[in-house]
Design a protein around this motif. Structure first.
Motif, PDB file in Angstrom:
ATOM      1  N   VAL A 250       0.837  -1.201   0.000  1.00  0.00           N
ATOM      2  CA  VAL A 250       0.000   0.000   0.000  1.00  0.00           C
ATOM      3  C   VAL A 250       0.876   1.257   0.000  1.00  0.00           C
ATOM      4  N   PHE A 251       2.033   1.149   0.655  1.00  0.00           N
ATOM      5  CA  PHE A 251       2.977   2.268   0.621  1.00  0.00           C
ATOM      6  C   PHE A 251       3.416   2.559  -0.820  1.00  0.00           C
ATOM      7  N   GLN A 252       3.763   1.498  -1.533  1.00  0.00           N
ATOM      8  CA  GLN A 252       4.188   1.674  -2.931  1.00  0.00           C
ATOM      9  C   GLN A 252       3.056   2.275  -3.767  1.00  0.00           C
ATOM     10  N   MET A 253       1.853   1.789  -3.474  1.00  0.00           N
ATOM     11  CA  MET A 253       0.683   2.274  -4.194  1.00  0.00           C
ATOM     12  C   MET A 253       0.510   3.778  -3.953  1.00  0.00           C
ATOM     13  N   ALA A 254       0.653   4.176  -2.688  1.00  0.00           N
ATOM     14  CA  ALA A 254       0.505   5.593  -2.362  1.00  0.00           C
ATOM     15  C   ALA A 254       1.586   6.430  -3.044  1.00  0.00           C
ATOM     16  N   MET A 255       2.813   5.889  -3.077  1.00  0.00           N
ATOM     17  CA  MET A 255       3.925   6.623  -3.683  1.00  0.00           C
ATOM     18  C   MET A 255       3.730   6.767  -5.196  1.00  0.00           C
ATOM     19  N   LEU A 256       3.314   5.682  -5.827  1.00  0.00           N
ATOM     20  CA  LEU A 256       3.236   5.687  -7.290  1.00  0.00           C
ATOM     21  C   LEU A 256       1.954   6.337  -7.799  1.00  0.00           C
ATOM     22  N   SER A 257       0.981   6.463  -6.900  1.00  0.00           N
ATOM     23  CA  SER A 257      -0.234   7.198  -7.211  1.00  0.00           C
ATOM     24  C   SER A 257      -0.901   6.768  -8.521  1.00  0.00           C
ATOM     25  N   PRO A 258      -1.258   5.493  -8.618  1.00  0.00           N
ATOM     26  CA  PRO A 258      -1.854   4.973  -9.850  1.00  0.00           C
ATOM     27  C   PRO A 258      -3.315   5.392 -10.017  1.00  0.00           C
ATOM     28  N   ARG A 259      -3.858   5.269 -11.229  1.00  0.00           N
ATOM     29  CA  ARG A 259      -5.284   5.629 -11.357  1.00  0.00           C
ATOM     30  C   ARG A 259      -6.170   4.392 -11.370  1.00  0.00           C
ATOM     31  N   PHE A 260      -5.569   3.216 -11.551  1.00  0.00           N
ATOM     32  CA  PHE A 260      -6.362   2.000 -11.389  1.00  0.00           C
ATOM     33  C   PHE A 260      -5.607   0.994 -10.528  1.00  0.00           C
ATOM     34  N   MET A 261      -6.226   0.593  -9.426  1.00  0.00           N
ATOM     35  CA  MET A 261      -5.546  -0.275  -8.472  1.00  0.00           C
ATOM     36  C   MET A 261      -6.262  -1.608  -8.350  1.00  0.00           C
ATOM     37  N   ILE A 262      -5.482  -2.676  -8.388  1.00  0.00           N
ATOM     38  CA  ILE A 262      -6.054  -3.991  -8.148  1.00  0.00           C
ATOM     39  C   ILE A 262      -5.489  -4.479  -6.818  1.00  0.00           C
ATOM     40  N   LEU A 263      -6.364  -4.788  -5.879  1.00  0.00           N
ATOM     41  CA  LEU A 263      -5.913  -5.289  -4.577  1.00  0.00           C
ATOM     42  C   LEU A 263      -6.235  -6.771  -4.495  1.00  0.00           C
ATOM     43  N   ASP A 264      -5.175  -7.595  -4.610  1.00  0.00           N
ATOM     44  CA  ASP A 264      -5.402  -9.039  -4.628  1.00  0.00           C
ATOM     45  C   ASP A 264      -5.259  -9.590  -3.206  1.00  0.00           C
ATOM     46  N   GLU A 265      -6.388  -9.898  -2.582  1.00  0.00           N
ATOM     47  CA  GLU A 265      -6.415 -10.470  -1.227  1.00  0.00           C
ATOM     48  C   GLU A 265      -5.513  -9.699  -0.268  1.00  0.00           C
ATOM     49  N   THR A 266      -5.661  -8.390  -0.300  1.00  0.00           N
ATOM     50  CA  THR A 266      -4.829  -7.534   0.539  1.00  0.00           C
ATOM     51  C   THR A 266      -5.059  -7.814   2.019  1.00  0.00           C
ATOM     52  N   ASP A 267      -6.227  -8.374   2.360  1.00  0.00           N
ATOM     53  CA  ASP A 267      -6.514  -8.625   3.774  1.00  0.00           C
ATOM     54  C   ASP A 267      -5.885  -9.899   4.310  1.00  0.00           C
ATOM     55  N   SER A 268      -5.430 -10.788   3.416  1.00  0.00           N
ATOM     56  CA  SER A 268      -4.903 -12.052   3.938  1.00  0.00           C
ATOM     57  C   SER A 268      -3.619 -11.788   4.719  1.00  0.00           C
ATOM     58  N   GLY A 269      -3.520 -12.445   5.854  1.00  0.00           N
ATOM     59  CA  GLY A 269      -2.314 -12.296   6.673  1.00  0.00           C
ATOM     60  C   GLY A 269      -2.304 -11.055   7.543  1.00  0.00           C
ATOM     61  N   LEU A 270      -3.403 -10.310   7.580  1.00  0.00           N
ATOM     62  CA  LEU A 270      -3.428  -9.099   8.402  1.00  0.00           C
ATOM     63  C   LEU A 270      -4.244  -9.311   9.676  1.00  0.00           C
ATOM     64  N   ASP A 271      -3.715  -8.828  10.802  1.00  0.00           N
ATOM     65  CA  ASP A 271      -4.546  -8.825  12.005  1.00  0.00           C
ATOM     66  C   ASP A 271      -5.439  -7.579  11.950  1.00  0.00           C
ATOM     67  N   ILE A 272      -6.328  -7.454  12.929  1.00  0.00           N
ATOM     68  CA  ILE A 272      -7.337  -6.389  12.866  1.00  0.00           C
ATOM     69  C   ILE A 272      -6.723  -4.986  12.825  1.00  0.00           C
ATOM     70  N   ASP A 273      -5.672  -4.771  13.638  1.00  0.00           N
ATOM     71  CA  ASP A 273      -5.056  -3.447  13.658  1.00  0.00           C
ATOM     72  C   ASP A 273      -4.419  -3.120  12.313  1.00  0.00           C
ATOM     73  N   ALA A 274      -3.694  -4.115  11.785  1.00  0.00           N
ATOM     74  CA  ALA A 274      -3.024  -3.907  10.502  1.00  0.00           C
ATOM     75  C   ALA A 274      -4.063  -3.702   9.408  1.00  0.00           C
ATOM     76  N   LEU A 275      -5.149  -4.444   9.496  1.00  0.00           N
ATOM     77  CA  LEU A 275      -6.208  -4.332   8.493  1.00  0.00           C
ATOM     78  C   LEU A 275      -6.761  -2.901   8.478  1.00  0.00           C
ATOM     79  N   ARG A 276      -6.904  -2.342   9.662  1.00  0.00           N
ATOM     80  CA  ARG A 276      -7.444  -0.985   9.752  1.00  0.00           C
ATOM     81  C   ARG A 276      -6.460   0.026   9.134  1.00  0.00           C
TER      82      ARG A 276
END
Lengths: 489, 248
Positions: free
Chosen positions: B156-182
């Motif tokens: 997500v950091f890279q995404m924010a830096m590169l500032s794309p106009r179309f983003m695909i998030l592939d199972e971004t929630d997998s492996g995240l605990d609740i705090d990290a997910l937030r």
């Protein structure tokens, strides 16, 4: 990643081998072939004393009785030693006193290669920019050595080997052949007979050499070989950092480069020796031409607590056969070897190091990064040995190979000998293929394929690049990129 | 706007996408849900140009530009970004070095000037702070030795830096605990806005509580089997994918 961007621009505007041009200059040659007369001819050209000629002739006799070694993982047709020229020199008098006497064509050559020979230009550079002294060796002779005066004020002797034989015979007689004996091996023995020029460095006790020293070797003449001899002595408590660079024109025939480098470090002395080797590698498709780089490099850590580190970036040559080594004789002396060896096209490299622990509490460290691409073959061969007296000796070896593409090969041949029970040797080795997943990941972020490969490879060799003097690390990084041009797809 | 028309994709002998049609209008967030093996990851890879996926029919355009004819890096320069399900480790290349090289490569491809080092660092500090990433971590080789959660945060950091106009998030929630997910979701939501769209691929409705989609699609057996509003995700959570798997 400024360097990566630079590289890409540079690569785009490049022929495959950037330094492949020939300098048109009048040269003087020894008659073709190799016999006692050739040896005498070279010695006479260099106005050498009698003892030097005797030394050479003895080497020639021994070499005549030896056979070319065949244990390395490289293959090449037998070399016809009678079909080469062993001395080629620009037609100016030996060792010009000032740059004004150097043939302007030669100066243009070094300018084109980006080697600073004019002290005032180096001095006029950006404030704080690194300065370094250069000995420029063109075929068989040193054409100029810069900053000699300033170095002399610090007591440092930096000159061509020919000059050292004439001007500092005592030092030369004492140390020449004391690390690599005349008949050490086939190519070292050949070198001892016909060596032409190279650099000589002596740093007196307690002196820290005030600038980086470097020698730039250029093979220009066709049908000749280069047989340089370098001798560096760091007296008690002295320090010197030295770098050698090498290039050659693109030619269809193979040319032999059989050098010998000897380093002597006395008590508490330290020598850093870096090499950026970029000899012409031959045609990447046919394998035609290129330099045979058969080199013997050895350091003797003669004094207690002395320290030698070899750093090499090997990107050129059709065949590389070299093992910069350390004899750890002094108590608690330290030897280091950091290597990046890249082979592409049809190149073959068999390179590594020997760490011979003789003294008590000696330490050594080996970091080797081999990268193979194209249809090349890349071998790491290394020996770590501890003799009975070397109690408490320690070695750490890390040996990583990276494969790019499907037709190259990587080999690791470590020899470990512990002849006492009180030493610690660690060896780690990995072989990985440049992963398509990593490449895709980098490309998805916007990096074109070639740039992605360069970035990943630079990451792979980072540990070693960090060991190079700053000003050469950037250069080496570019070279790494250029060497791998066309290695993907 | 992303526009997919009757997209058909094979991997080896197997047809994975069997005529997928989907529009994601500019500024919208769409979720793709579906059972394992439905073709969700294939969709993200084929859109971003990973080798090994053979397009046998159909079209994929981003704002009228044919994506399928472009190299992966050229698609990235068009503003297409994939947050990987399993981010790769890049030994020896510090995260900042990697991202700066990527950013400049994209800029170059678009004919823009390179970002200056101070501007880059300034932007990196802001983005890192938003995502609660320790700046020192960005000096370490990218993703090497990072935990699963840290890797996702780096995506997500890279995404924010590169500032794309179309983003695909592939199972971004997998492996995240609740705090990290937030934290990650806040980061993603901060990137929402006019002119920017997202395709959020997920198994679970959980992520969609944090990243509210405008539309939800069910991908089953290589096609869009149903589409609806956010309530469709809740229904799937309740009833599972059986209905769609059977229908296919």
């Amino acid at each position: 990643m400024v360097a990566v961007k630079d590289t890409v621009d540079q690569v785009a505007g490049l022929e495959k081998y950037e330094h492949g041009f020939v300098t048109e200059i009048e040269q003087e040659f020894a008659p073709k072939g190799l016999n006692r007369d050739t040896v005498a001819f070279i010695s006479a050209k260099k106005e050498e004393p009698e003892w030097m000629l005797a030394w050479r002739l003895e080497a020639f006799e021994r070499w005549s009785a030896m056979e070319s070694p065949d244990w390395a993982r490289v293959s090449f047709p037998p070399i016809d030693y009678q079909d080469a020229t062993y001395y080629a020199a620009p037609k100016t008098k030996v060792g010009p006193a000032s740059l004004d006497e150097v043939d302007p064509e030669l100066l243009r050559t070094y300018e084109k290669l980006g080697i600073p020979l004019r002290e005032q230009e180096v001095l006029a550079g950006v404030a704080g920019a690194p300065r370094y002294a250069v000995d420029a060796v063109f075929d068989s002779v040193s054409v100029v050595t810069t900053f000699k005066k300033e170095l002399a004020e610090a007591g440092v002797i930096f000159c061509s080997m020919s000059e050292a034989v004439r001007e500092h015979p005592d030092l030369v007689r004492k140390y020449l052949g004391s690390v690599v004996p005349v008949s050490d091996n086939y190519f070292a023995c050949l070198n001892s007979a016909v060596f032409s020029d190279g650099s000589f460095v002596y740093v007196p006790p307690g002196v820290r050499c005030p600038m980086e020293l470097s020698t730039y070797f250029r093979i220009n003449a066709a049908g000749s070989g280069q047989f340089e001899r370098t001798l560096i002595i760091a007296d008690k408590g002295a320090y010197v950092s030295y770098l050698e660079g090498c290039t050659a024109p693109m030619r269809d025939e193979n040319q032999l480069h059989a050098a010998v480098v000897e380093l002597v470090a006395l008590e508490d002395a330290e020598i850093k020796y870096s090499t950026v080797q970029n000899w012409y590698p031959g045609d990447p498709e046919t394998g035609k031409g290129g330099i045979y780089n058969f080199v013997t490099k050895r350091a003797d850590c003669r004094g207690d607590r002395s320290r030698v580190s070899w750093t090499q970036v090997e990107t050129g040559s059709a065949i590389t056969w070299k093992y910069p080594s350390c004899i750890l004789r002094g108590r608690e002396s330290v030897g280091e070897f950091y290597s990046i060896a890249i082979t592409n096209g049809r190149q073959q490299a068999d390179t590594g190091t020997k760490m011979i622990h003789l003294g008590e509490g000696t330490r050594s460290r080996i970091i080797s990064k081999g990268i193979s691409a194209g249809r090349s073959s890349n071998t790491y061969r290394g020996l770590v040995s501890a003799h009975p007296k070397a109690r408490g000796a320690r070695n750490f070896t890390q040996c990583d190979s990276l494969l790019i593409g499907k037709s190259c090969s990587a080999h690791t041949v470590p020899y470990i000998e512990a002849r006492n029970g009180a030493c610690t040797f660690e060896h780690e080795a990995t072989t990985t293929r440049l992963s398509e997943d990593q490449l895709f990941y980098a490309q998805q972020r916007g990096l074109p394929e070639e740039e992605a490969v360069q970035l990943l490879v630079n990451g792979f060799v980072r540990d070693v690049l960090q060991e190079l003097p700053m000003e050469f690390a950037v250069e080496a990084q570019k070279l790494v990129a250029i060497s791998l041009e066309g290695s993907v797809g | 706007m992303l526009s997919l028309r009757d997209l058909r994709v094979r991997v080896g002998e197997r047809e994975i996408l069997k005529g997928l049609t989907l529009d994601v209008p500019s500024g919208e967030v769409h979720a793709i849900m579906g059972p394992n093996g439905a073709g969700k990851s294939t969709l993200s890879y084929v859109l971003t140009g990973r080798p090994g996926y053979e397009v046998t029919g159909g079209a994929a355009e981003l704002d009228g530009v044919d994506l399928l004819g472009l190299e992966a890096n050229a698609r990235a320069a068009q503003g297409l970004f994939l947050s990987f399900q399993y981010p790769l480790e890049i030994p020896g290349v510090p995260a900042l070095t990697f991202i700066r090289a990527a950013m400049n490569a994209q800029r170059k491809a678009r004919g823009e000037a390179e970002i200056s080092a101070p501007d880059f660092l300034k932007q990196a500090r802001v983005c890192a702070s938003d995502l609660k990433i320790d700046f020192d971590m960005l000096k370490r080789p990218l993703n090497v030795g990072f935990s699963g959660g840290e890797k996702k945060r780096m995506e997500v950091f890279q995404m924010a830096m590169l500032s794309p106009r179309f983003m695909i998030l592939d199972e971004t929630d997998s492996g995240l605990d609740i705090d990290a997910l937030r934290i990650v979701s806040d980061g993603v939501n901060a990137l929402r806005g006019p002119g920017r769209s997202m395709l959020v691929i997920t198994h679970y409705q959980r992520l969609l509580d944090y990243i509210r989609p405008d539309r939800v699609h069910v991908l089953a057996d290589g096609r869009i089997a149903a589409s609806g509003g956010p309530e469709l995700a809740l229904e799937l959570e309740r009833e599972g994918y059986d209905k769609y798997a059977r229908a296919a």
